[in-house]
Design an enzyme around this catalytic site. Structure first.
Site, PDB file in Angstrom:
ATOM      1  CD  GLU A   1       9.424  -0.971   6.264  1.00 37.60           C
ATOM      2  OE1 GLU A   1       8.379  -0.843   5.663  1.00 37.60           O
ATOM      3  OE2 GLU A   1       9.571  -2.067   6.958  1.00 37.60           O
TER       4      GLU A   1
ATOM      5  CB  ALA B   1       5.622 -10.688  -3.582  1.00 37.74           C
TER       6      ALA B   1
ATOM      7  CB  ALA C   1      -0.902   0.071   1.206  1.00 39.35           C
TER       8      ALA C   1
ATOM      9  NE  ARG D   1       8.492   2.646  -9.450  1.00 41.55           N
ATOM     10  CZ  ARG D   1       7.364   1.610  -9.441  1.00 41.55           C
ATOM     11  NH1 ARG D   1       6.583   1.945  -8.605  1.00 41.55           N
ATOM     12  NH2 ARG D   1       7.593   0.762 -10.347  1.00 41.55           N
TER      13      ARG D   1
ATOM     14  CB  CYS E   1       1.438 -13.796  -1.735  1.00 43.20           C
ATOM     15  SG  CYS E   1       0.496 -12.415  -1.024  1.00 43.20           S
TER      16      CYS E   1
END
Lengths: 448, 448
Positions: free
Chosen positions: B34, B42, B13, B72, B44
């Site tokens: 962070e 990931a 997110a 970015r 998952c």
């Protein structure tokens, strides 16, 4: 006296209607006239019989004539051809068992199907030249390949039948040449799909002749050469798969209206201009969910669904036949290619949309998870309303994701709505953003 | 002066929001704090790292810290923990690089994620006892299995993490015992899925202990036994996967409202009760498309999508975060199991529906086409309105068909509408009636 429901044609639409009507109203007399001997068979399975993956033609029969007669109590008469309809008196004229007779009906369903188009080619009647639209012809092709062990095949037409037969004959060891008049195979799937499929066909050893007009076949008794443009080349077997046309003559002769597509015009209940005469399946039009206009897309699910709805309607519980989105999927060797809705910008403009399209490629699984492959997804939408108009999916795994797009079309979703669909993610099944969502996301950016 | 967008938490997110905000408004200062070193990874995929199918943990990183910083232009500060939020002054207190400092913000996103629940078990701190919720822990499990070559594993919790780890450890040659307190594994998927999955797990050699409450672990230094009910049995490695809880304390301490689920309450734009403070991902609630109520379903797509929408919103172009359907899919050895929407009748009644369900089994391909397998599909609908409420799919191929159901839920379709969806058919991909359509057809019959 019991009502009588007469069905002309014993395949998907006809037998679905007959079964449903009898189940919904066991008092009804349900009579099906089928001019051939095969009923309720999976025409779509025939290439896999030729390929050798389906052992027996009977395996393609969903329900046997005996089951229809004994378990479903349907009066099925194979070998009976309806040669005339009189909507005024409510009778059909039938030829069978060496005699001609009249049968009256309270409700009639015309489910006469479609026939493979025979182009004006020379040498169509040579041995070894086939179309493929019924079980006997599938059997004949299989026998010919088995008996003659042809070295090379000419397949005329790069639609899904041509591509499935290319796969089937390659698997049988035949050197396959595929001839397509247009610049691309699978024209209704659009260029993005066609290019992926063409690369794959070439990799699999299929010789593609695009933009190439076949004029016919030569040979003494059997086909020996295929002629195209100003050339010819050897062909020991030839299959012509250039599309189908609706069997609408019986209906037209009876004054039943045809639509602009040449198929029988129907309303939302599958009724023709004669209120108690219905039409369904490959001979009939259906309403397209995107354009709202009648269209002719002869596919199995449409036939089954419309037949079932009409069976329910004639049994006294009216049920619309449902719209179509022109959803189709085809296996081309290791690839799946699928389409739904409008995918051609010109067609979309004709339907008064202002089309915007995107094509993206994305992995079918998480990028780090083994065994996935690239999926190419195209989506098209209307610029002004954001409404989704159609899409395509092609790749080694996951072409069935077209169902997400087809469902969105049926629901009339916009691109932002589809982009917000909560699709399933786990690394073995999809990236976090399913490729369909990624395409919707990119398309949404183009709509702004 | 440029506006400042501060993001707390650098996973799905948070990094989606940061990237999107910077892309949409390059003038904006975007700072991400962070506390760990991993970003945008990931989670998952971790079971597949343990299994050995993913070679390197770095493979699970979608975008590296360097890419965020350099390509970015996001001011990403790993190793920085936000320890306080003051919504009144618009500042956060940050610890990092050995100092504590304040950072002001114009917009704040709380994306603190969730943490694996640690039940009150004895022996949780023994060597060889793990939860799995971050990359370091995945690494630790992998190392432990490699170094110790455990004979047997105790996996506590039959949710998707437990099942994925059962597959992973079995593949590593470990004898797996799976303990589940409830009568079935995969409780949110319903009994029809659970029964198929349980049979399959047993076939794969997993020892299932259902209805079995683990109380803890014994061992000298390392885990040696797992204790449950009045028994115990050997376990050389143990993994506790009994669910996650939202990391909402930081927000709650700042007076940001939590919802009934314990996650941070948000509106349709992901805003908390403080207008310029947003929350997204595993720490936040989202609105369920079926019930219309806030729910907490911590999954990757929801986090990515909400983060992206919030990034766009803070950049000046407000975008709703979208609803969730609770769609999930899990691989259990050779099976896929998937769910979406409401699948529990009691839950549906609590949401004021009158639920009717059906479960059907149908082949994934045409019955005569080789290589298919049975798919079991459950659909639930509201009796009065016919509205589709949810469904499940389980089988060796085709579990991704849940997306059809999820799309239908997002669109608010009724069962008859879904039954009329024009889904794709060809023998290698589906029966004529896709199993989802067959389920809809049967369910429609129950609604009458």
């Amino acid at each position: 006296m019991n009502e009588t429901f007469v069905v002309v044609g014993g395949d998907a639409a006809g037998m679905s209607a007959a079964s449903k009507a009898k189940r919904a109203n066991p008092e009804m007399d349900v009579i099906v006239f089928e001019k051939g001997e095969w009923v309720s068979y999976a025409a779509c399975g025939m290439p896999y019989y030729v390929k050798g993956e389906v052992e027996d033609l009977d395996d393609l029969v969903a329900v046997t004539p005996e089951e229809f007669r004994e378990e479903r109590d349907v009066d099925l008469r194979t070998g009976h051809e309806v040669v005339g309809i009189d909507p005024e008196t409510g009778t059909v004229t039938v030829e069978g068992d060496g005699e001609t007779f009249e049968q009256s009906y309270d409700h009639l369903l015309v489910a006469t199907g479609a026939t493979a188009i025979e182009p004006p080619f020379d040498g169509l009647d040579l041995d070894g030249v086939f179309t493929i639209h019924d079980m006997d012809e599938a059997d004949a092709i299989e026998n010919y390949v088995t008996e003659r062990s042809p070295d090379s095949a000419a397949i005329v037409g790069g639609g899904y039948v041509g591509i499935e037969l290319a796969e089937a004959l390659s698997a049988r060891g035949v050197d396959v040449h595929l001839y397509e008049m247009l610049p691309h195979v699978l024209q209704p799937f659009g260029d993005a799909v066609a290019e992926v499929v063409e690369d794959h066909l070439r990799e699999q050893g299929v010789q593609l002749h695009l933009d190439t007009a076949v004029s016919g076949f030569d040979g003494a008794e059997r086909v020996e050469r295929v002629a195209f443009d100003d050339q010819s080349r050897p062909a020991d077997v030839a299959i012509v798969g250039v599309g189908v046309e609706p069997n609408a003559d019986l209906a037209a002769d009876a004054g039943i209206e045809l639509g602009e597509t040449g198929a029988i015009a129907t309303d939302e209940y599958g009724r023709t201009n004669h209120g108690n005469v219905y039409a369904a399946g490959d001979c009939a039009e259906a309403r397209h969910v995107v354009t709202g206009e009648p269209d002719h897309v002869p596919l199995a699910l449409t036939a089954n669904r419309a037949g079932r709805a009409i069976g329910q309607t004639v049994a006294g519980d009216p049920e619309p036949v449902g719209g179509i989105a022109g959803t189709a999927i085809v296996k081309a060797f290791g690839l799946g290619a699928a389409r739904t809705g409008l995918v051609d910008e010109e067609q979309a403009r004709e339907a008064d949309f202002d089309p915007v399209s995107v094509t993206i490629s994305a992995p079918s699984r998480a990028h780090y998870y083994p065994g996935g492959d690239e999926l190419t997804v195209t989506l098209m939408a209307d610029h002004d309303t954001g409404r989704l108009l159609g899409g395509t999916v092609v790749g080694r795994e996951g072409a069935k994701r077209i169902d997400t797009v087809a469902t969105a079309l049926t629901a009339g979703m916009t691109v932002p709505e589809l982009r917000n669909a909560d699709l399933a993610y786990a690394p073995p099944f999809s990236p976090v953003w399913d490729p369909v969502l990624t395409a919707a996301k990119v398309l949404e950016g183009r709509l702004e």
